[in-house]
Design an enzyme around this catalytic site. Structure first.
Site, mmCIF file in Angstrom:
data_model
loop_
_atom_site.group_PDB
_atom_site.id
_atom_site.type_symbol
_atom_site.label_atom_id
_atom_site.label_comp_id
_atom_site.label_asym_id
_atom_site.label_seq_id
_atom_site.Cartn_x
_atom_site.Cartn_y
_atom_site.Cartn_z
ATOM 1 C CE1 TYR A 46 -12.616 27.693 -40.586
ATOM 2 C CE2 TYR A 46 -14.430 28.500 -41.914
ATOM 3 C CZ TYR A 46 -13.944 27.635 -40.967
ATOM 4 O OH TYR A 46 -14.791 26.718 -40.400
ATOM 5 C CB CYS A 77 -17.689 33.366 -42.140
ATOM 6 S SG CYS A 77 -16.093 32.848 -42.777
ATOM 7 C CG ASN A 78 -17.058 38.879 -45.589
ATOM 8 O OD1 ASN A 78 -17.756 39.517 -46.369
ATOM 9 N ND2 ASN A 78 -16.926 39.217 -44.322
ATOM 10 C CB CYS A 101 -12.573 39.942 -43.056
ATOM 11 S SG CYS A 101 -12.220 38.846 -41.657
ATOM 12 C CB THR A 102 -17.336 39.076 -39.835
ATOM 13 O OG1 THR A 102 -16.699 37.796 -39.761
ATOM 14 C CG2 THR A 102 -18.470 39.033 -40.845
ATOM 15 C CG HIS A 103 -12.071 38.203 -37.492
ATOM 16 N ND1 HIS A 103 -12.746 37.218 -38.184
ATOM 17 C CD2 HIS A 103 -11.591 37.609 -36.355
ATOM 18 C CE1 HIS A 103 -12.659 36.077 -37.496
ATOM 19 N NE2 HIS A 103 -11.973 36.292 -36.396
ATOM 20 C CG ASP A 139 -16.338 34.353 -38.329
ATOM 21 O OD1 ASP A 139 -16.040 34.291 -39.544
ATOM 22 O OD2 ASP A 139 -15.606 34.940 -37.506
ATOM 23 C CB SER A 140 -13.106 31.223 -39.081
ATOM 24 O OG SER A 140 -12.884 32.619 -39.092
ATOM 25 C CD GLU A 149 -10.163 34.719 -33.646
ATOM 26 O OE1 GLU A 149 -10.050 34.008 -32.643
ATOM 27 O OE2 GLU A 149 -11.261 34.977 -34.169
#
Ligand code: DGL
Length: 284
Positions: A55, A86-87, A197-199, A23-24, A165
């Protein structure tokens, strides 16, 4: 509806090898966490491109180039399968890119779209995602390829990745942003919303309290389910003896460690190494 992996693996890998994931940043930990829940014996090699996050604001062709570099790095680490956690990377990598990868690759978009269609009662689906994923239209295309009459409403949520983040998971600012981003989905009467989004599942509490009665789809759950089924069917599951995981990031920082600890329930410092693969000044 299930047809993963996204490519044709070239040979049968050794089952004792790890699963690769990237992922980012910390978002992919939601996929990592899910994998450990379902397959606790599988060792993971994770790469987080924390030096280049987010990203979601970047040119899709640059993200594609970076994602290809990360795939090559994971292959060097000898992984037996790859989950793209990461989508946006999942949205920009092409079938041609994935055809070059000799191990099975699993993506989020196909799995998330299929799960949403199974869950919806009124065929009105919402997607919350980064601006880049929204721009690619990957979820809309994939959902419509299964059901051309499905109504898909996307909403870009640029503040969510910076919140997670920096370790902010709730509070007034988060609430304000959630209300703003989900307003268009409520207006359309969606009964199902995909975390695109995985976040975003890291903000689950803050998001779901404003979406009462709506089914949330976390593609992390679906991708891990497909990966587990594939490993099982192909006799590629790791034996009971557990090897340890390896976590690489392009910028190791305190927040990376503390979020990992929060979501993976362990101190990852002994497993971590800083490796820079993608230069910020690189042009697409
Ligand atoms: N977590 C990534 C995704 O699922 C993107 C986060 C970012 O903007 O870097 O798309």
């Amino acid at each position: 509806m299930s047809a993963p992996p996204l490519n044709q693996p070239l040979s049968r890998p050794d089952p004792t090898l790890p699963v690769g994931m990237f992922d980012s940043g910390v978002g992919g930990f939601t996929v990592f966490r899910e994998l450990k829940k379902v397959l606790p014996n599988e060792p993971v090699v994770y790469y987080g491109d924390t030096a280049n996050i987010p990203y979601g604001d970047r040119d899709p062709q640059l993200i594609r180039k970076w994602a290809k570099n990360i795939l090559a790095f994971l292959l060097q680490k000898n992984v037996k399968a790859i989950a793209i956690a990461c989508n946006i990377s999942s949205s920009v990598l092409t079938a041609e890119d994935l055809a070059q990868v000799p191990v099975p690759v699993f993506g989020l978009v196909y799995n998330g779209a299929a799960a949403a269609l199974q869950a919806t009662k009124n065929s009105r689906i919402g997607v919350i995602a980064t601006a880049a994923t929204v721009e690619t239209g990957s979820y809309v295309r994939t959902i419509r390829s299964f059901n051309p009459r499905a109504e898909v409403t996307q909403s870009a949520c640029p503040k969510f990745v910076p919140f997670t983040e920096s370790g902010v998971f709730n509070g007034n600012e988060v609430d304000k942003a959630v209300r703003e981003y989900i307003a268009p989905l409520k207006e359309k009467g969606v009964d199902t919303v995909i975390y695109g989004c995985t976040h975003y599942p890291l903000l689950e509490q803050a998001i779901t309290k404003h979406l009462d009665g709506v089914q949330m789809i976390d593609p992390a759950v679906e991708i891990v389910e497909e990966l587990a089924a594939y490993l099982h069917t192909n006799d590629l599951l790791h034996s009971a003896t557990r090897q340890d995981d390896m976590i690489y990031a392009s910028d190791l920082n305190e927040h990376f460690f503390s979020t990992a600890e929060l979501f993976l329930n362990r101190d990852i410092r002994p497993l971590t190494q800083e490796v820079k693969l993608n230069l910020p000044e690189q042009k697409a």
